[in-house]
Design a protein around this motif. Sequence first.
Motif, PDB file in Angstrom:
ATOM      1  N   ALA A  69      32.753  32.194  25.925  1.00 32.00           N
ATOM      2  CA  ALA A  69      32.536  32.408  27.378  1.00 32.00           C
ATOM      3  C   ALA A  69      33.065  33.869  27.646  1.00 32.00           C
ATOM      4  CB  ALA A  69      33.173  31.215  28.143  1.00 32.00           C
ATOM      5  N   ALA A  70      32.884  34.341  28.714  1.00 29.74           N
ATOM      6  CA  ALA A  70      33.385  35.759  28.891  1.00 29.74           C
ATOM      7  C   ALA A  70      32.882  35.952  30.362  1.00 29.74           C
ATOM      8  CB  ALA A  70      32.764  36.872  27.972  1.00 29.74           C
ATOM      9  N   LEU A  71      33.931  36.952  31.070  1.00 31.06           N
ATOM     10  CA  LEU A  71      33.741  37.450  32.332  1.00 31.06           C
ATOM     11  C   LEU A  71      33.838  39.022  32.085  1.00 31.06           C
ATOM     12  CD1 LEU A  71      35.610  34.840  32.683  1.00 31.06           C
ATOM     13  CD2 LEU A  71      35.157  35.223  35.086  1.00 31.06           C
ATOM     14  N   ILE A  72      33.015  39.703  32.890  1.00 32.95           N
ATOM     15  CA  ILE A  72      32.958  41.144  33.021  1.00 32.95           C
ATOM     16  C   ILE A  72      33.327  41.811  34.240  1.00 32.95           C
ATOM     17  CG2 ILE A  72      30.297  41.232  33.269  1.00 32.95           C
ATOM     18  CD1 ILE A  72      30.483  43.592  31.118  1.00 32.95           C
ATOM     19  N   ASP A  73      34.053  42.674  34.443  1.00 32.17           N
ATOM     20  CA  ASP A  73      34.300  43.492  35.773  1.00 32.17           C
ATOM     21  C   ASP A  73      33.112  44.357  36.016  1.00 32.17           C
ATOM     22  OD1 ASP A  73      36.318  43.930  37.905  1.00 32.17           O
ATOM     23  OD2 ASP A  73      35.546  45.781  37.213  1.00 32.17           O
ATOM     24  N   MET A  74      32.629  44.421  37.095  1.00 35.62           N
ATOM     25  CA  MET A  74      31.358  45.166  37.315  1.00 35.62           C
ATOM     26  C   MET A  74      31.534  46.667  37.652  1.00 35.62           C
ATOM     27  SD  MET A  74      28.229  44.143  37.479  1.00 35.62           S
ATOM     28  CE  MET A  74      28.828  44.078  35.741  1.00 35.62           C
ATOM     29  N   HIS A  75      32.911  46.941  37.865  1.00 35.76           N
ATOM     30  CA  HIS A  75      33.302  48.253  38.056  1.00 35.76           C
ATOM     31  C   HIS A  75      33.689  48.951  36.935  1.00 35.76           C
ATOM     32  CE1 HIS A  75      34.389  51.625  40.885  1.00 35.76           C
ATOM     33  NE2 HIS A  75      35.363  51.894  39.948  1.00 35.76           N
ATOM     34  N   THR A  76      34.323  48.461  35.866  1.00 38.39           N
ATOM     35  CA  THR A  76      34.629  48.958  34.656  1.00 38.39           C
ATOM     36  C   THR A  76      33.874  48.519  33.775  1.00 38.39           C
ATOM     37  OG1 THR A  76      36.352  47.131  34.408  1.00 38.39           O
ATOM     38  CG2 THR A  76      37.274  49.074  35.876  1.00 38.39           C
ATOM     39  N   ARG A  77      33.103  47.575  33.575  1.00 40.37           N
ATOM     40  CA  ARG A  77      32.413  47.043  32.572  1.00 40.37           C
ATOM     41  C   ARG A  77      33.437  46.214  31.648  1.00 40.37           C
ATOM     42  NH1 ARG A  77      28.905  47.905  35.758  1.00 40.37           N
ATOM     43  NH2 ARG A  77      26.598  48.113  35.303  1.00 40.37           N
ATOM     44  N   LYS A  78      34.648  46.078  31.822  1.00 40.85           N
ATOM     45  CA  LYS A  78      35.717  45.602  31.011  1.00 40.85           C
ATOM     46  C   LYS A  78      35.744  44.001  30.922  1.00 40.85           C
ATOM     47  CE  LYS A  78      40.564  44.566  30.852  1.00 40.85           C
ATOM     48  NZ  LYS A  78      42.101  44.891  31.394  1.00 40.85           N
ATOM     49  N   ILE A  79      35.586  43.423  29.565  1.00 40.63           N
ATOM     50  CA  ILE A  79      35.561  42.073  29.565  1.00 40.63           C
ATOM     51  C   ILE A  79      37.003  41.616  29.875  1.00 40.63           C
ATOM     52  CG2 ILE A  79      35.243  40.051  27.907  1.00 40.63           C
ATOM     53  CD1 ILE A  79      32.785  41.331  28.478  1.00 40.63           C
ATOM     54  N   VAL A  80      37.017  40.855  31.037  1.00 37.39           N
ATOM     55  CA  VAL A  80      38.297  40.686  31.534  1.00 37.39           C
ATOM     56  C   VAL A  80      38.942  39.274  31.065  1.00 37.39           C
ATOM     57  CG1 VAL A  80      38.422  41.995  33.723  1.00 37.39           C
ATOM     58  CG2 VAL A  80      37.179  39.792  33.804  1.00 37.39           C
TER      59      VAL A  80
END
Length: 390
Positions: A252-263
């Motif tokens: 399971a993963a979440l990605i920040d749309m501005h930085t494309r970082k897997i937060v």
Amino acid sequence: MSGTRRVFPESFKREAVDRVASSGLSAGAVARELGLRETVLRRWMMQFGTPATGTARRPNTQAPAPSPSDLAAENARLRRENERLRMERDILKKPRAHLRIGLPMKFGFVDEHRAMWPVRVMCQALGLSASGYYAWRCRPESARSAANRALTEDIRLIHAESSGTYGSPRVHAMLRAHGRRVGRTRIERLMRRAGIRGLAALPRRTRTTDSRHGYPIAPNRLGRNFTTQAPNQVWLADLTYIPTGEGWLYLAALIDMHTRKIVGWSMRQTLHTEIALDALNMAIERQRPAPGLIHHSDRGIQYAAEAYRSALARSGVTPSMSRKGDCWDNAPMESFFHTLKTERVHHRIYATRAEARRDLFGYIEGFYNSRRLHSALGYISPAEAERTAA
């Protein structure tokens, strides 16, 4: 995020310490890879019972700069290690039947390929001892072994003549038609050991989204508009699966749309709500988002469950969900999983879930977040995008 203290969840710390123990890299190298101070990583190592070893400097002491000869020796060692790992990878890319069979067939694989790879490298990759292989090679072949070897060659011939379509029932029938009286179970066993199998239907794609539930469905607040002005305004969430020798490992993963970082991320062997909650809790603890963040996901039960919705509400996060069966509503998250599998998973054979966890952690935190250049960011890394936005 400028001027704020970086927060690392306990799961991140444990994976970082495990990477030092399992990767063969020094604490300093892992710290640089993950964008940490070496003293921080060494403090975690002592905290979780993995003391620093070797000649690396102790915390709070000044280490001398490496000499040119030391650097040259280290580079030579890394080249040898990379070459050995490349050969082991090529060995394990061969048909995997030899990974599940007994010692005689494994030794036979080593003997068959000793002109292609060094014996010691093959033995290490297959979990064998080189001395055991040489002792096996000096033994005279038994009558049963010779008969099985000859029968296996006949099986290979029949299988090849059928363009690889025949399985054990048809191979057995062909041998019987040629007057060979041999049991079908023996044919099955020899084909399994030799990695010979008939064509079969492709396995069905494992489904990670179960939207057949009675929980509330949040509206689609994005409408495929993934543009943001700053970090922690929009997060996308999803799950995928990784094949291993022990079965599926789910990510399971979440990605920040501005930085494309897997937060945030979490890896488990089941698809219960906890896997999504673990990833969400990591992201919130790590990023400390202000209220108003939009969390977008599919309609899966993991994201619609009461526990997950409560966690979003406690942090002031607004839920958003894709339309039913529309993967394009979560396209950037799907794109990350495609990149992960294209660049890493499809080039690996994971014997265990633990092995997959270590490798995926190294890819996500040691490469994707920290160093991989992202086209959507103008070919800078997510870490650089986060620093620029701070």
